[in-house]
Design an enzyme around this catalytic site. Structure first.
Site, PDB file in Angstrom:
ATOM      1  N   GLY A 140      77.127  17.751  16.142  1.00  0.00           N
ATOM      2  CA  GLY A 140      75.804  17.160  15.993  1.00  0.00           C
ATOM      3  C   GLY A 140      74.695  18.186  16.016  1.00  0.00           C
ATOM      4  O   GLY A 140      74.809  19.270  15.430  1.00  0.00           O
ATOM      5  N   CYS A 141      73.634  17.863  16.721  1.00  0.00           N
ATOM      6  CA  CYS A 141      72.444  18.719  16.747  1.00  0.00           C
ATOM      7  C   CYS A 141      72.719  20.093  17.351  1.00  0.00           C
ATOM      8  O   CYS A 141      71.975  21.041  17.107  1.00  0.00           O
ATOM      9  CB  CYS A 141      71.319  18.027  17.511  1.00  0.00           C
ATOM     10  SG  CYS A 141      70.745  16.496  16.741  1.00  0.00           S
TER      11      CYS A 141
END
Length: 348
Positions: A140-141
Protein backbone atom coordinates in the site's frame (compact mmCIF):
# COMPACT_ATOMS: atom_id res chain seq x y z
CA UNK A 1 31.45 -1.94 -1.51
CA UNK A 2 30.14 1.49 -2.49
CA UNK A 3 27.09 3.46 -1.45
CA UNK A 4 23.64 2.96 -3.01
CA UNK A 5 22.46 6.15 -4.63
CA UNK A 6 19.24 7.32 -6.30
CA UNK A 7 20.50 8.19 -9.76
CA UNK A 8 17.26 9.45 -11.33
CA UNK A 9 13.48 9.52 -10.95
CA UNK A 10 10.78 9.46 -13.63
CA UNK A 11 7.02 9.94 -13.27
CA UNK A 12 3.93 9.32 -15.37
CA UNK A 13 0.22 10.06 -15.02
CA UNK A 14 -2.85 8.75 -16.87
CA UNK A 15 -4.63 10.94 -19.44
CA UNK A 16 -7.79 12.00 -17.60
CA UNK A 17 -7.17 15.10 -15.49
CA UNK A 18 -10.04 16.23 -13.31
CA UNK A 19 -10.60 19.11 -10.93
CA UNK A 20 -11.60 18.10 -7.42
CA UNK A 21 -14.86 20.03 -7.78
CA UNK A 22 -15.80 17.94 -10.84
CA UNK A 23 -15.30 14.72 -8.90
CA UNK A 24 -17.30 16.07 -5.96
CA UNK A 25 -20.25 16.92 -8.21
CA UNK A 26 -20.06 13.49 -9.82
CA UNK A 27 -20.07 11.69 -6.46
CA UNK A 28 -22.89 13.89 -5.13
CA UNK A 29 -25.07 12.98 -8.09
CA UNK A 30 -24.17 9.31 -7.85
CA UNK A 31 -24.77 8.94 -4.11
CA UNK A 32 -27.52 11.50 -3.46
CA UNK A 33 -30.41 9.03 -3.13
CA UNK A 34 -28.39 6.26 -1.52
CA UNK A 35 -26.43 7.82 1.32
CA UNK A 36 -27.90 9.43 4.42
CA UNK A 37 -26.57 12.83 5.45
CA UNK A 38 -24.49 13.07 2.28
CA UNK A 39 -24.40 16.86 2.49
CA UNK A 40 -22.54 16.62 5.81
CA UNK A 41 -19.87 14.40 4.30
CA UNK A 42 -19.22 16.17 0.99
CA UNK A 43 -16.99 18.90 2.53
CA UNK A 44 -14.28 16.20 2.74
CA UNK A 45 -13.58 17.05 -0.92
CA UNK A 46 -12.61 20.64 -0.03
CA UNK A 47 -11.07 19.95 3.37
CA UNK A 48 -8.52 17.56 1.88
CA UNK A 49 -6.79 20.46 0.03
CA UNK A 50 -6.67 18.42 -3.19
CA UNK A 51 -7.19 20.48 -6.34
CA UNK A 52 -6.50 18.07 -9.20
CA UNK A 53 -6.34 14.31 -9.71
CA UNK A 54 -5.49 12.09 -12.65
CA UNK A 55 -7.62 9.03 -13.40
CA UNK A 56 -7.21 6.03 -15.64
CA UNK A 57 -10.65 6.36 -17.19
CA UNK A 58 -13.14 9.20 -17.86
CA UNK A 59 -15.78 9.88 -15.21
CA UNK A 60 -18.48 8.11 -17.21
CA UNK A 61 -16.59 4.82 -16.74
CA UNK A 62 -16.91 5.06 -12.95
CA UNK A 63 -20.66 5.61 -13.21
CA UNK A 64 -21.08 2.02 -14.36
CA UNK A 65 -20.65 -1.19 -12.39
CA UNK A 66 -17.53 -3.15 -13.39
CA UNK A 67 -16.53 -6.64 -12.38
CA UNK A 68 -13.22 -7.30 -10.66
CA UNK A 69 -12.01 -8.99 -13.86
CA UNK A 70 -12.92 -6.01 -16.02
CA UNK A 71 -11.33 -3.46 -13.69
CA UNK A 72 -8.22 -5.61 -13.38
CA UNK A 73 -7.86 -5.90 -17.15
CA UNK A 74 -7.94 -2.11 -17.30
CA UNK A 75 -5.30 -2.06 -14.57
CA UNK A 76 -2.98 -4.33 -16.56
CA UNK A 77 -3.26 -2.25 -19.73
CA UNK A 78 -2.85 1.14 -18.05
CA UNK A 79 -0.19 0.05 -15.55
CA UNK A 80 2.00 -1.32 -18.32
CA UNK A 81 1.80 1.91 -20.32
CA UNK A 82 2.53 4.15 -17.33
CA UNK A 83 5.32 1.91 -16.04
CA UNK A 84 6.99 1.94 -19.45
CA UNK A 85 6.72 5.73 -19.69
CA UNK A 86 8.15 6.39 -16.20
CA UNK A 87 10.92 3.81 -16.69
CA UNK A 88 11.95 5.16 -20.10
CA UNK A 89 12.29 8.62 -18.54
CA UNK A 90 14.43 7.40 -15.68
CA UNK A 91 16.72 5.38 -17.97
CA UNK A 92 17.18 8.34 -20.33
CA UNK A 93 17.90 10.72 -17.46
CA UNK A 94 20.47 8.34 -16.01
CA UNK A 95 22.15 7.81 -19.38
CA UNK A 96 22.36 4.09 -18.66
CA UNK A 97 22.34 1.19 -21.11
CA UNK A 98 19.73 -1.55 -20.90
CA UNK A 99 22.39 -4.17 -20.13
CA UNK A 100 23.50 -2.17 -17.07
CA UNK A 101 20.21 -2.89 -15.27
CA UNK A 102 20.40 -6.12 -13.29
CA UNK A 103 17.09 -6.12 -11.41
CA UNK A 104 13.53 -4.77 -11.64
CA UNK A 105 11.46 -4.29 -8.48
CA UNK A 106 7.78 -3.73 -9.18
CA UNK A 107 5.57 -2.24 -6.44
CA UNK A 108 1.77 -2.15 -6.58
CA UNK A 109 -1.34 -2.90 -4.52
CA UNK A 110 -4.21 -1.94 -6.84
CA UNK A 111 -4.21 -4.73 -9.40
CA UNK A 112 -2.90 -8.25 -9.92
CA UNK A 113 -1.27 -10.17 -12.76
CA UNK A 114 0.56 -13.45 -13.29
CA UNK A 115 3.04 -13.31 -14.91
CA UNK A 116 3.65 -10.16 -12.90
CA UNK A 117 3.86 -6.81 -14.64
CA UNK A 118 7.65 -6.65 -14.38
CA UNK A 119 7.93 -9.53 -16.88
CA UNK A 120 6.17 -7.47 -19.52
CA UNK A 121 8.05 -4.28 -18.60
CA UNK A 122 11.44 -5.97 -19.00
CA UNK A 123 10.51 -6.99 -22.53
CA UNK A 124 9.02 -3.59 -23.39
CA UNK A 125 12.21 -1.84 -22.29
CA UNK A 126 14.51 -4.29 -24.05
CA UNK A 127 16.25 -5.37 -20.84
CA UNK A 128 18.18 -8.60 -20.59
CA UNK A 129 16.04 -11.75 -20.26
CA UNK A 130 18.33 -12.60 -17.32
CA UNK A 131 17.22 -9.51 -15.37
CA UNK A 132 16.24 -10.47 -11.81
CA UNK A 133 12.59 -9.81 -10.94
CA UNK A 134 11.19 -8.83 -7.54
CA UNK A 135 7.44 -8.12 -7.65
CA UNK A 136 6.10 -6.78 -4.34
CA UNK A 137 2.34 -6.58 -3.73
CA UNK A 138 0.28 -5.39 -0.79
CA UNK A 139 2.44 -2.77 0.93
CA UNK A 140 0.00 0.00 0.00
CA UNK A 141 1.08 3.53 0.83
CA UNK A 142 4.30 2.25 2.43
CA UNK A 143 5.42 0.56 -0.78
CA UNK A 144 7.45 3.42 -2.24
CA UNK A 145 9.69 3.81 0.80
CA UNK A 146 9.94 0.06 1.41
CA UNK A 147 10.76 -0.53 -2.26
CA UNK A 148 13.54 2.03 -2.16
CA UNK A 149 14.95 0.39 0.97
CA UNK A 150 14.95 -3.05 -0.62
CA UNK A 151 16.43 -1.71 -3.87
CA UNK A 152 19.27 -0.07 -1.94
CA UNK A 153 20.05 -3.34 -0.15
CA UNK A 154 19.87 -5.56 -3.22
CA UNK A 155 21.85 -3.30 -5.57
CA UNK A 156 24.95 -3.97 -3.50
CA UNK A 157 24.79 -7.64 -4.56
CA UNK A 158 24.57 -7.01 -8.31
CA UNK A 159 28.28 -6.51 -9.07
CA UNK A 160 27.93 -3.00 -10.45
CA UNK A 161 24.55 -3.31 -12.14
CA UNK A 162 21.62 -1.04 -11.28
CA UNK A 163 18.14 -1.67 -9.89
CA UNK A 164 15.09 -0.25 -11.63
CA UNK A 165 12.38 0.40 -9.04
CA UNK A 166 8.86 0.89 -10.43
CA UNK A 167 5.72 1.80 -8.49
CA UNK A 168 2.31 1.91 -10.18
CA UNK A 169 -1.00 2.51 -8.43
CA UNK A 170 -4.36 2.89 -10.17
CA UNK A 171 -6.42 3.53 -7.07
CA UNK A 172 -9.44 4.84 -8.98
CA UNK A 173 -10.02 1.43 -10.58
CA UNK A 174 -10.86 0.00 -7.15
CA UNK A 175 -13.87 2.38 -6.83
CA UNK A 176 -16.91 0.45 -5.65
CA UNK A 177 -19.94 1.82 -7.51
CA UNK A 178 -22.49 0.33 -5.12
CA UNK A 179 -20.63 0.88 -1.85
CA UNK A 180 -22.31 3.74 0.00
CA UNK A 181 -20.08 3.64 3.07
CA UNK A 182 -18.23 6.61 4.48
CA UNK A 183 -14.90 4.85 3.83
CA UNK A 184 -15.69 4.60 0.10
CA UNK A 185 -16.70 8.27 0.00
CA UNK A 186 -13.52 9.37 1.76
CA UNK A 187 -11.41 7.18 -0.53
CA UNK A 188 -13.16 8.66 -3.56
CA UNK A 189 -12.26 12.14 -2.33
CA UNK A 190 -8.62 11.25 -1.83
CA UNK A 191 -7.08 8.68 -4.18
CA UNK A 192 -5.58 9.20 -7.62
CA UNK A 193 -3.59 7.26 -10.20
CA UNK A 194 0.05 7.48 -11.23
CA UNK A 195 3.40 5.78 -11.70
CA UNK A 196 6.99 6.51 -10.77
CA UNK A 197 10.34 4.85 -11.39
CA UNK A 198 13.72 5.28 -9.76
CA UNK A 199 17.14 4.00 -10.75
CA UNK A 200 19.38 2.92 -7.87
CA UNK A 201 23.07 2.21 -8.44
CA UNK A 202 26.23 1.92 -6.36
CA UNK A 203 28.14 5.19 -6.58
CA UNK A 204 25.84 6.28 -9.39
CA UNK A 205 25.45 9.88 -8.30
CA UNK A 206 22.44 11.40 -6.54
CA UNK A 207 21.18 11.10 -2.97
CA UNK A 208 22.89 8.39 -0.94
CA UNK A 209 20.65 5.90 0.87
CA UNK A 210 22.22 5.49 4.31
CA UNK A 211 19.83 3.11 6.04
CA UNK A 212 16.27 1.92 6.57
CA UNK A 213 13.98 0.99 9.45
CA UNK A 214 10.78 -1.05 9.23
CA UNK A 215 8.12 -1.36 11.93
CA UNK A 216 5.10 -3.66 12.10
CA UNK A 217 2.49 -2.85 14.73
CA UNK A 218 1.04 -6.06 16.23
CA UNK A 219 -2.69 -6.80 15.96
CA UNK A 220 -3.46 -3.80 13.73
CA UNK A 221 -4.55 -5.54 10.52
CA UNK A 222 -7.90 -3.73 10.58
CA UNK A 223 -6.33 -0.25 10.44
CA UNK A 224 -5.69 -0.17 6.68
CA UNK A 225 -5.97 -2.48 3.69
CA UNK A 226 -8.36 -4.13 1.24
CA UNK A 227 -11.43 -6.23 1.82
CA UNK A 228 -11.61 -8.56 -1.18
CA UNK A 229 -15.21 -8.71 -2.38
CA UNK A 230 -16.94 -10.15 -5.44
CA UNK A 231 -16.81 -6.71 -7.05
CA UNK A 232 -13.13 -6.13 -6.33
CA UNK A 233 -10.91 -4.45 -3.77
CA UNK A 234 -12.86 -2.50 -1.16
CA UNK A 235 -10.85 0.07 0.77
CA UNK A 236 -10.43 -0.28 4.51
CA UNK A 237 -8.86 2.41 6.67
CA UNK A 238 -9.35 3.74 10.16
CA UNK A 239 -9.97 7.29 11.26
CA UNK A 240 -7.44 6.58 14.04
CA UNK A 241 -4.38 6.80 11.75
CA UNK A 242 -3.48 10.43 12.66
CA UNK A 243 -3.72 9.66 16.37
CA UNK A 244 -1.52 6.58 15.89
CA UNK A 245 1.05 8.78 14.14
CA UNK A 246 1.07 11.27 17.00
CA UNK A 247 1.36 8.55 19.62
CA UNK A 248 4.07 6.36 18.10
CA UNK A 249 6.04 8.27 15.46
CA UNK A 250 8.38 10.23 17.78
CA UNK A 251 9.52 7.00 19.44
CA UNK A 252 9.84 5.16 16.10
CA UNK A 253 11.92 7.90 14.55
CA UNK A 254 14.06 8.08 17.66
CA UNK A 255 14.73 4.32 17.49
CA UNK A 256 15.59 4.60 13.81
CA UNK A 257 18.09 7.37 14.51
CA UNK A 258 19.64 5.28 17.27
CA UNK A 259 20.09 2.43 14.80
CA UNK A 260 21.67 4.82 12.27
CA UNK A 261 23.80 6.39 15.03
CA UNK A 262 22.70 9.94 14.26
CA UNK A 263 21.02 12.71 16.25
CA UNK A 264 17.45 13.31 15.11
CA UNK A 265 18.24 17.03 15.00
CA UNK A 266 20.70 16.36 12.19
CA UNK A 267 17.79 15.46 9.87
CA UNK A 268 17.13 18.59 7.85
CA UNK A 269 14.81 17.28 5.13
CA UNK A 270 11.57 15.30 5.29
CA UNK A 271 10.18 13.46 2.27
CA UNK A 272 6.92 11.94 3.48
CA UNK A 273 4.00 10.16 1.89
CA UNK A 274 1.08 12.63 1.63
CA UNK A 275 -1.63 10.27 2.79
CA UNK A 276 -3.95 13.19 3.49
CA UNK A 277 -4.04 16.53 5.27
CA UNK A 278 -4.73 15.01 8.68
CA UNK A 279 -1.82 12.61 8.34
CA UNK A 280 0.53 15.42 7.23
CA UNK A 281 -0.60 17.51 10.19
CA UNK A 282 0.11 14.55 12.46
CA UNK A 283 3.62 14.22 10.98
CA UNK A 284 4.27 17.91 11.63
CA UNK A 285 2.90 17.80 15.18
CA UNK A 286 4.62 14.60 16.28
CA UNK A 287 8.03 15.48 14.80
CA UNK A 288 7.71 19.22 15.61
CA UNK A 289 8.27 20.25 12.02
CA UNK A 290 7.76 23.73 10.63
CA UNK A 291 5.27 24.03 7.75
CA UNK A 292 7.98 24.49 5.12
CA UNK A 293 9.48 21.06 5.89
CA UNK A 294 6.45 19.39 4.28
CA UNK A 295 5.93 21.80 1.37
CA UNK A 296 6.69 19.21 -1.30
CA UNK A 297 4.27 16.70 0.23
CA UNK A 298 1.47 19.27 0.32
CA UNK A 299 2.15 20.25 -3.31
CA UNK A 300 2.00 16.65 -4.51
CA UNK A 301 -1.20 16.06 -2.54
CA UNK A 302 -2.82 19.15 -4.09
CA UNK A 303 -1.82 18.25 -7.65
CA UNK A 304 -2.28 14.47 -7.65
CA UNK A 305 -4.16 13.32 -4.55
CA UNK A 306 -2.99 10.20 -2.72
CA UNK A 307 -1.41 7.79 -5.23
CA UNK A 308 -0.54 5.22 -2.56
CA UNK A 309 3.04 3.88 -2.96
CA UNK A 310 3.74 6.22 -5.88
CA UNK A 311 3.22 9.51 -4.06
CA UNK A 312 6.41 9.55 -1.99
CA UNK A 313 8.51 9.17 -5.16
CA UNK A 314 6.71 12.19 -6.63
CA UNK A 315 7.56 14.07 -3.43
CA UNK A 316 11.20 12.98 -3.66
CA UNK A 317 11.33 14.08 -7.30
CA UNK A 318 9.92 17.51 -6.38
CA UNK A 319 12.37 17.84 -3.49
CA UNK A 320 15.42 16.96 -5.58
CA UNK A 321 14.40 19.28 -8.41
CA UNK A 322 14.42 22.30 -6.12
CA UNK A 323 16.97 21.45 -3.40
CA UNK A 324 20.70 21.73 -4.11
CA UNK A 325 22.92 19.09 -2.49
CA UNK A 326 24.51 20.18 0.78
CA UNK A 327 25.39 16.82 2.36
CA UNK A 328 22.55 17.02 4.89
CA UNK A 329 20.46 14.12 6.12
CA UNK A 330 16.89 13.58 4.99
CA UNK A 331 14.18 11.17 6.10
CA UNK A 332 11.68 9.38 3.87
CA UNK A 333 8.61 8.17 5.71
CA UNK A 334 5.37 6.33 4.91
CA UNK A 335 2.71 4.25 6.65
CA UNK A 336 0.88 1.29 5.18
CA UNK A 337 -1.14 -1.87 5.77
CA UNK A 338 0.06 -4.15 8.46
CA UNK A 339 -0.27 -1.57 10.15
CA UNK A 340 3.30 -0.60 9.40
CA UNK A 341 5.80 2.22 9.10
CA UNK A 342 8.74 2.46 6.71
CA UNK A 343 11.65 4.89 7.12
CA UNK A 344 14.67 5.52 4.90
CA UNK A 345 17.59 7.77 5.78
CA UNK A 346 19.28 9.53 2.87
CA UNK A 347 21.96 12.16 2.43
CA UNK A 348 21.78 14.94 -0.12
Amino acid sequence: MGNPQIVSIGTAIPPYTLQQEEIKEFVAALFQTKMAHLERLLPVFENGLIKVRHLSRPLAWYQEVHSFAEANKTYEETALALAEEASAKVIEQAGIRADEIGMVIYISSTGIATPTMDAKIIQRLGLSPHTARVPIWGLGCAGGVAGLARASELVQMLHGKAVLLIAVELCSLTFQRNDYSKANLVGTSLFGDGAAAALIAVNGGGPTVCGSYSTLFPATEDIMGWDVTESGLKVRFSRDIPSIVRKYLPELTGKACDKWDIDINSIQHYVVHPGGVKVLNAYADSLRLSDDKLDHAYKVLASYGNMSSVSVLFVLNSFLASTPPTGEYGLMLALGPGFSAEQVLFRW
